[in-house]
Write a protein that holds these residues in place. Sequence first.
Motif, PDB file in Angstrom:
ATOM      1  N   LEU A 105      -6.375   9.109  -1.656  1.00 47.45           N
ATOM      2  CA  LEU A 105      -6.184   9.150  -1.027  1.00 47.45           C
ATOM      3  C   LEU A 105      -8.392   9.559  -1.116  1.00 47.45           C
ATOM      4  O   LEU A 105      -8.949   8.765   0.033  1.00 47.45           O
ATOM      5  CB  LEU A 105      -6.024  10.667  -0.325  1.00 47.45           C
ATOM      6  CG  LEU A 105      -6.604  11.312   1.034  1.00 47.45           C
ATOM      7  CD1 LEU A 105      -6.238  10.558   2.245  1.00 47.45           C
ATOM      8  CD2 LEU A 105      -6.030  12.610   1.763  1.00 47.45           C
ATOM      9  N   VAL A 106      -8.923   9.785  -1.621  1.00 43.57           N
ATOM     10  CA  VAL A 106      -9.875  10.135  -2.148  1.00 43.57           C
ATOM     11  C   VAL A 106     -11.027   8.831  -2.535  1.00 43.57           C
ATOM     12  O   VAL A 106     -11.935   8.064  -1.565  1.00 43.57           O
ATOM     13  CB  VAL A 106     -10.528  11.089  -3.309  1.00 43.57           C
ATOM     14  CG1 VAL A 106     -11.929  11.116  -3.863  1.00 43.57           C
ATOM     15  CG2 VAL A 106      -9.810  12.484  -3.297  1.00 43.57           C
ATOM     16  N   ASN A 107     -10.440   8.013  -3.020  1.00 46.01           N
ATOM     17  CA  ASN A 107     -10.755   6.621  -2.775  1.00 46.01           C
ATOM     18  C   ASN A 107     -10.843   5.908  -1.746  1.00 46.01           C
ATOM     19  O   ASN A 107     -11.731   5.627  -1.350  1.00 46.01           O
ATOM     20  CB  ASN A 107     -10.101   5.481  -3.618  1.00 46.01           C
ATOM     21  CG  ASN A 107     -10.666   4.538  -4.300  1.00 46.01           C
ATOM     22  OD1 ASN A 107     -11.970   3.936  -4.553  1.00 46.01           O
ATOM     23  ND2 ASN A 107      -9.989   3.144  -3.737  1.00 46.01           N
ATOM     24  N   TRP A 108      -9.552   6.136  -0.333  1.00 47.43           N
ATOM     25  CA  TRP A 108      -9.920   5.350   0.535  1.00 47.43           C
ATOM     26  C   TRP A 108     -11.241   6.784   1.759  1.00 47.43           C
ATOM     27  O   TRP A 108     -11.681   5.575   1.852  1.00 47.43           O
ATOM     28  CB  TRP A 108      -8.737   6.216   1.013  1.00 47.43           C
ATOM     29  CG  TRP A 108      -8.189   5.322   2.601  1.00 47.43           C
ATOM     30  CD1 TRP A 108      -8.324   4.130   2.959  1.00 47.43           C
ATOM     31  CD2 TRP A 108      -8.901   6.088   3.740  1.00 47.43           C
ATOM     32  NE1 TRP A 108      -8.063   4.043   4.442  1.00 47.43           N
ATOM     33  CE2 TRP A 108      -8.743   5.592   4.938  1.00 47.43           C
ATOM     34  CE3 TRP A 108      -9.358   7.369   4.151  1.00 47.43           C
ATOM     35  CZ2 TRP A 108      -9.219   5.707   6.458  1.00 47.43           C
ATOM     36  CZ3 TRP A 108     -10.185   7.716   5.239  1.00 47.43           C
ATOM     37  CH2 TRP A 108      -9.693   7.383   6.298  1.00 47.43           C
ATOM     38  N   PHE A 109     -10.775   7.784   0.754  1.00 46.03           N
ATOM     39  CA  PHE A 109     -12.154   8.921   1.617  1.00 46.03           C
ATOM     40  C   PHE A 109     -13.601   8.129   2.230  1.00 46.03           C
ATOM     41  O   PHE A 109     -14.537   7.942   2.777  1.00 46.03           O
ATOM     42  CB  PHE A 109     -12.172   9.835   1.323  1.00 46.03           C
ATOM     43  CG  PHE A 109     -12.637  10.761   1.868  1.00 46.03           C
ATOM     44  CD1 PHE A 109     -12.606  11.041   3.575  1.00 46.03           C
ATOM     45  CD2 PHE A 109     -13.956  11.413   1.731  1.00 46.03           C
ATOM     46  CE1 PHE A 109     -13.555  11.982   3.988  1.00 46.03           C
ATOM     47  CE2 PHE A 109     -15.045  11.872   2.191  1.00 46.03           C
ATOM     48  CZ  PHE A 109     -14.837  12.364   3.290  1.00 46.03           C
TER      49      PHE A 109
END
Length: 168
Positions: free
Chosen positions: A101-105
């Motif tokens: 999720l952090v990577n997506w963000f």
Amino acid sequence: MLITTPRFTLRPLGVQDRDQVVAGLNDYEVTRWLTVVPFPYGPADFDGFLKFITGKPAYEALAICEGDTVLGVTGIGNSLGYWLARAHHGRGVMSEAAGALVNWFFTNTNAEALSSGYFEGNEASLGVLTKLGFTPTGQIEPAFCVSQDREIGLIILKLSRKAWEVRK
């Protein structure tokens, strides 16, 4: 919105998840580390949360799934948040799911940093955040924990876009 990792799928939380989420959060050893989650936690609490997130971006509440099993939830609103049902602790689930999720963000927004926090004493959450590259800010904010019915120190950490990109 769908995010996949080698082991898990992150997808928008929905009404079909009620029973599994209620079972995961109706555990004081989980809710005691969360700010706004009551204990006991029941179907009406879940329904209220679904109503609260209606109309918000999907990435604010994503079910972490292994097949048809909901293991927990992660999301980014004002900060990165997450919880994991106790039966799934110790498997690296949250590091993998929250990391995705952090990577997506950082890939899909212009944000230069992301914050998160953990209650004093929650060493497992500190471990997840540290593994993801978050660093302490030196800031501790009083936060009310609904399940404990008291204020607890919330230790704030930050992750910069640059630090995330360097660690990848």
